[in-house]
Write a protein that holds these residues in place. Structure first.
Motif, PDB file in Angstrom:
ATOM      1  N   SER A  83       0.830  -1.201   0.000  1.00  0.00           N
ATOM      2  CA  SER A  83       0.000   0.000   0.000  1.00  0.00           C
ATOM      3  C   SER A  83       0.864   1.250   0.000  1.00  0.00           C
ATOM      4  O   SER A  83       2.062   1.197   0.310  1.00  0.00           O
ATOM      5  N   PRO A  84       0.276   2.387  -0.296  1.00  0.00           N
ATOM      6  CA  PRO A  84       0.990   3.646  -0.045  1.00  0.00           C
ATOM      7  C   PRO A  84       1.143   3.848   1.462  1.00  0.00           C
ATOM      8  O   PRO A  84       0.379   3.290   2.248  1.00  0.00           O
ATOM      9  N   PRO A  85       2.109   4.651   1.880  1.00  0.00           N
ATOM     10  CA  PRO A  85       2.362   4.825   3.319  1.00  0.00           C
ATOM     11  C   PRO A  85       1.410   5.824   3.965  1.00  0.00           C
ATOM     12  O   PRO A  85       1.834   6.771   4.633  1.00  0.00           O
ATOM     13  N   THR A  86       0.108   5.607   3.786  1.00  0.00           N
ATOM     14  CA  THR A  86      -0.873   6.593   4.262  1.00  0.00           C
ATOM     15  C   THR A  86      -2.016   5.954   5.038  1.00  0.00           C
ATOM     16  O   THR A  86      -3.020   6.616   5.296  1.00  0.00           O
ATOM     17  N   LEU A  87      -1.903   4.676   5.418  1.00  0.00           N
ATOM     18  CA  LEU A  87      -3.011   4.001   6.087  1.00  0.00           C
ATOM     19  C   LEU A  87      -3.115   4.468   7.537  1.00  0.00           C
ATOM     20  O   LEU A  87      -2.116   4.545   8.258  1.00  0.00           O
ATOM     21  N   GLN A  88      -4.355   4.760   7.960  1.00  0.00           N
ATOM     22  CA  GLN A  88      -4.557   5.219   9.331  1.00  0.00           C
ATOM     23  C   GLN A  88      -5.715   4.512  10.025  1.00  0.00           C
ATOM     24  O   GLN A  88      -5.743   4.459  11.259  1.00  0.00           O
ATOM     25  N   PRO A 172      -2.496 -19.326   2.462  1.00  0.00           N
ATOM     26  CA  PRO A 172      -2.000 -18.748   3.718  1.00  0.00           C
ATOM     27  C   PRO A 172      -1.389 -17.373   3.448  1.00  0.00           C
ATOM     28  O   PRO A 172      -0.448 -17.248   2.667  1.00  0.00           O
ATOM     29  N   LEU A 173      -1.921 -16.364   4.085  1.00  0.00           N
ATOM     30  CA  LEU A 173      -1.489 -14.989   3.840  1.00  0.00           C
ATOM     31  C   LEU A 173      -0.674 -14.456   5.012  1.00  0.00           C
ATOM     32  O   LEU A 173      -0.934 -14.784   6.175  1.00  0.00           O
ATOM     33  N   VAL A 174       0.306 -13.632   4.702  1.00  0.00           N
ATOM     34  CA  VAL A 174       1.131 -12.960   5.703  1.00  0.00           C
ATOM     35  C   VAL A 174       1.027 -11.456   5.464  1.00  0.00           C
ATOM     36  O   VAL A 174       1.266 -10.985   4.340  1.00  0.00           O
ATOM     37  N   ALA A 175       0.644 -10.725   6.490  1.00  0.00           N
ATOM     38  CA  ALA A 175       0.511  -9.273   6.403  1.00  0.00           C
ATOM     39  C   ALA A 175       1.595  -8.613   7.239  1.00  0.00           C
ATOM     40  O   ALA A 175       1.820  -8.996   8.388  1.00  0.00           O
ATOM     41  N   VAL A 176       2.259  -7.639   6.662  1.00  0.00           N
ATOM     42  CA  VAL A 176       3.293  -6.872   7.365  1.00  0.00           C
ATOM     43  C   VAL A 176       2.858  -5.411   7.382  1.00  0.00           C
ATOM     44  O   VAL A 176       2.705  -4.788   6.331  1.00  0.00           O
ATOM     45  N   LEU A 177       2.639  -4.902   8.580  1.00  0.00           N
ATOM     46  CA  LEU A 177       2.207  -3.519   8.732  1.00  0.00           C
ATOM     47  C   LEU A 177       3.348  -2.731   9.365  1.00  0.00           C
ATOM     48  O   LEU A 177       3.778  -3.039  10.476  1.00  0.00           O
ATOM     49  N   ARG A 178       3.824  -1.736   8.666  1.00  0.00           N
ATOM     50  CA  ARG A 178       4.988  -0.961   9.118  1.00  0.00           C
ATOM     51  C   ARG A 178       4.564   0.450   9.493  1.00  0.00           C
ATOM     52  O   ARG A 178       3.990   1.178   8.676  1.00  0.00           O
ATOM     53  N   GLY A 179       4.845   0.841  10.740  1.00  0.00           N
ATOM     54  CA  GLY A 179       4.550   2.204  11.167  1.00  0.00           C
ATOM     55  C   GLY A 179       5.522   3.196  10.560  1.00  0.00           C
ATOM     56  O   GLY A 179       6.714   2.919  10.421  1.00  0.00           O
ATOM     57  N   ILE A 180       5.017   4.350  10.186  1.00  0.00           N
ATOM     58  CA  ILE A 180       5.825   5.381   9.542  1.00  0.00           C
ATOM     59  C   ILE A 180       6.125   6.479  10.553  1.00  0.00           C
ATOM     60  O   ILE A 180       5.220   7.048  11.167  1.00  0.00           O
ATOM     61  N   LYS A 181       7.419   6.751  10.731  1.00  0.00           N
ATOM     62  CA  LYS A 181       7.843   7.814  11.636  1.00  0.00           C
ATOM     63  C   LYS A 181       7.659   9.148  10.935  1.00  0.00           C
ATOM     64  O   LYS A 181       8.217   9.398   9.869  1.00  0.00           O
ATOM     65  N   ILE A 182       6.863  10.000  11.544  1.00  0.00           N
ATOM     66  CA  ILE A 182       6.533  11.282  10.927  1.00  0.00           C
ATOM     67  C   ILE A 182       7.663  12.281  11.166  1.00  0.00           C
ATOM     68  O   ILE A 182       8.158  12.438  12.272  1.00  0.00           O
ATOM     69  N   THR A 211       1.026   7.204  10.438  1.00  0.00           N
ATOM     70  CA  THR A 211       0.527   6.444   9.295  1.00  0.00           C
ATOM     71  C   THR A 211       1.225   5.088   9.253  1.00  0.00           C
ATOM     72  O   THR A 211       2.179   4.842   9.988  1.00  0.00           O
ATOM     73  N   ALA A 212       0.747   4.228   8.372  1.00  0.00           N
ATOM     74  CA  ALA A 212       1.315   2.893   8.236  1.00  0.00           C
ATOM     75  C   ALA A 212       1.263   2.456   6.783  1.00  0.00           C
ATOM     76  O   ALA A 212       0.505   2.991   5.975  1.00  0.00           O
ATOM     77  N   GLN A 213       2.090   1.459   6.488  1.00  0.00           N
ATOM     78  CA  GLN A 213       2.143   0.872   5.140  1.00  0.00           C
ATOM     79  C   GLN A 213       1.950  -0.632   5.264  1.00  0.00           C
ATOM     80  O   GLN A 213       2.580  -1.288   6.099  1.00  0.00           O
ATOM     81  N   LEU A 214       1.091  -1.198   4.428  1.00  0.00           N
ATOM     82  CA  LEU A 214       0.767  -2.618   4.473  1.00  0.00           C
ATOM     83  C   LEU A 214       1.387  -3.337   3.283  1.00  0.00           C
ATOM     84  O   LEU A 214       1.241  -2.913   2.133  1.00  0.00           O
ATOM     85  N   SER A 215       2.096  -4.439   3.565  1.00  0.00           N
ATOM     86  CA  SER A 215       2.593  -5.340   2.524  1.00  0.00           C
ATOM     87  C   SER A 215       1.920  -6.687   2.730  1.00  0.00           C
ATOM     88  O   SER A 215       1.845  -7.186   3.855  1.00  0.00           O
ATOM     89  N   LEU A 216       1.445  -7.283   1.647  1.00  0.00           N
ATOM     90  CA  LEU A 216       0.713  -8.536   1.721  1.00  0.00           C
ATOM     91  C   LEU A 216       1.426  -9.596   0.890  1.00  0.00           C
ATOM     92  O   LEU A 216       1.833  -9.335  -0.254  1.00  0.00           O
TER      93      LEU A 216
END
Length: 607
Positions: A83-88, A172-182, A211-216
């Protein structure tokens, strides 16, 4: 291609190569990268994944080959989207997944039905900076699952949704959610009393500054690849049992696989009627403190070219159907190299072809190993010399676990087992009568007790005793020219070996910093530096009849007398036992290996 808001999505149509991530124990990523390249992976990269994973590209045939043959990885996953790094919010996550994932391709079974799915792992990286609404692994996984199921339901005229299967999912899915340092220009944090940015500010507010960025990813298998199946599920697990993947990585670092290949090539050259080269020295691998025998078992399977997945099938690793037909064989594929002409890839047929090939290699390898190991006429230098595996341990319970593993794998005739203190170890008579050029030498691999898991009382005394015994084994029993590879998690213990290292590989197991240390064994060096008065640290740590040898080790460069190779310098100051580097008079003549905590990113520790 670019998806919504600048996110990345992998092309799913007619693509020769896909992007994958393979995970491993922290410290093994460089060895994993080399293994993947040897198996045919392309564009292998560790610079963006830290020290516990590799990113690479592979076509369908190569990734199936890796799934069967790779010894080091724990997980292998195909990249789907980022995803873009804009998930909230959860709604942001839901909308991104629903609009980005091509559910017809990903969740369709190719016969009008649906695949089962499960979010098997949700990893939160930099959780301090993940917005509160999505900073929960369970609810984030539920949101992703609902987005996929709702997208499928809207496409189907019957309105059905895919089922969830937690035991053996097709997807089987793996989700990686990365927090973005503002940065300060997007949201300035308040300062604390020390005039530093106050990160706790983020834990109390959601004002749009996080914000956060999701990789699937979709995992190509179920379970962890470190398992081989030769450990009985009903038997107790040794307290200090080493993971099979770690043992394989350490053996590859020691050069064991290369030695086996060179030995076999030399033997084949001589057997093909060529002018004989000097008979190679027999390969002897010894673990004087074998425990449940993981190092010996993995060394044997490497020598015999037995693929890990062949073991999983032979030993009946559960669930069986997940080993026979892993998830990747249930997906729809559009690999132009494997297309049979009608636009359909028969992935099951390709999987069976590669499995049959690996099974044939394992059968041939074990037959070759038995032909060399079971020779009765070993005294002739004109005959092929054996490959020998020796396992010793003082505890009968540990050896019973090793024997059970050998029985389950069907190789109990290939390892000679001994019980007793390693300082009293007596090699088989067949080895003492051999003559070869160059002279016989051993490869010693060992994971001695280092003060965690096994030892809870009398810590200091109990840690010292096995290391002193190992020191005597290396000096008094191993032939000159042998090489020892020792795993240590205690910088104080290795001084009892009285040896100088030539290399050290940093490994992280849980919260403990470990080192896989290589020591050459040269009796001539120690004989030339022995003092007859026995006034040295090695002898002072032994007493009674067990004090067989006296060594006064000198620094090779400076000639300064030292107690042993001061392994304190091998470990970082972040070790759990609090040891820090000590200043020594010979420090300048030695290389130090110290981990920089800031340089490692263990984003993929998902076991």
């Amino acid at each position: 291609m670019r998806g919504n808001g600048g996110g990345k999505q992998l092309q799913m149509e007619d693509q020769e190569e896909h992007v994958y991530v393979a995970t491993c124990l922290p410290g093994l990523s460089s060895l994993l990268a080399q293994e993947l390249m040897d198996l045919g992976a392309q564009a292998v990269d560790t610079t963006t994944t830290g020290n516990a994973a590799c990113r690479f590209r592979a076509n369908l045939r190569t990734i199936l080959h890796i799934l069967i043959q790779a010894r080091i990885p724990h997980k292998v996953m195909e990249f789907l989207c980022e995803s873009p790094p804009t998930l909230q919010t959860r709604d942001n996550v839901y909308q991104f997944v629903r609009e980005t994932i091509p559910v017809k391709q990903v969740l369709g079974d190719g016969r009008g039905g649906m695949l089962t799915l499960c979010i098997v792992s949700t990893i939160l990286n930099n959780p301090t900076y993940i917005p509160q609404d999505i900073n929960h692994s369970h609810y984030t996984a539920l949101t992703i699952k609902n987005a996929l199921c709702d997208a499928v339901r809207d496409l189907r005229p019957d309105g059905l949704r895919p089922d969830v299967d937690k035991d053996n999912p097709d997807l089987p899915l793996v989700a990686v959610l990365r927090g973005i340092k503002i940065s300060d220009d997007l949201g300035r944090r308040p300062r604390n009393d020390n005039n530093r940015a106050d990160d706790s500010f983020y834990g109390n507010q959601d004002d749009g500054s996080r914000t956060a960025q999701l990789s699937l990813y979709r995992q190509i298998h179920n379970g962890s690849l470190h398992k081989r199946g030769y450990r009985s599920p009903s038997a107790p697990v040794h307290k200090a049992a080493m993971k099979e993947s770690l043992a394989a990585g350490l053996l590859l670092h020691s050069g064991w696989l290369q030695k086996c290949r060179q030995y076999k090539q030399q033997q084949q050259y001589n057997n093909n009627g060529n002018t004989p080269n000097p008979i190679p020295s027999p390969l002897v691998l010894v673990d004087p403190m074998a425990g449940s025998g993981t190092l010996v078992l993995e060394a044997l399977f490497m020598a015999a070219n037995v693929a890990p997945h062949v073991l999983r099938l032979k030993c009946g690793l559960e669930p069986r159907v997940a080993q026979q037909y892993p998830p990747i064989t249930r997906w729809k594929h559009n690999d132009i190299n494997e297309d049979d002409g009608d636009g359909v890839v028969d992935v099951v047929a390709l999987w069976k072809e590669l499995l049959l090939q690996a099974s044939g290699q394992a059968k041939d390898g074990l037959q070759w190993l038995r032909a060399t190991t079971n020779r009765s006429d070993r005294t002739s230098t004109e005959e092929t010399l054996p490959i020998v595996f020796l396992a010793n341990d003082a505890h009968p319970g540990a050896l019973s676990l090793l024997q059970d593993s050998l029985d389950r794998a069907g190789v109990n005739d290939l390892v000679e087992i001994f019980q007793g203190d390693c300082r009293e170890f007596q090699p088989p008579a067949s080895l003492t009568t051999l003559s070869s050029t160059p002279p016989l030498s051993w490869t010693v691999v060992c994971n001695p007790p280092w003060g965690v898991r096994l030892l809870e009382t009398n810590h200091h005394q109990d840690v010292e005793h096995p290391w002193q015994a190992l020191g005597h084994f290396l000096h008094d029993i191993c032939p000159n020219g042998s090489e020892a590879h020792v795993l240590s998690g205690n910088p104080k213990s290795t001084r009892h070996l009285g040896l100088r290292r030539t290399s050290s590989l940093p490994i992280q197991i849980g919260n403990v910093q470990m080192r896989w240390i290589t020591y050459p064994i040269s009796n001539d060096y120690f004989k030339n530096n022995t003092q007859t008065n026995g006034d040295n640290i090695y002898n002072s740590n032994m007493s009674g009849n067990n004090a067989k040898s006296t060594y006064n080790v000198k620094d090779i460069v400076t000639g300064v007398d030292i107690d042993s190779d001061d392994e304190d310098q091998l470990f970082s100051s972040s070790m759990s036992d609090g040891h820090r580097q000590r200043p020594t008079s010979f420090q300048g003549a030695k290389r130090s290996v110290v981990l920089n905590p800031e340089s490692t990113r263990n984003e993929w520790m998902i076991d």
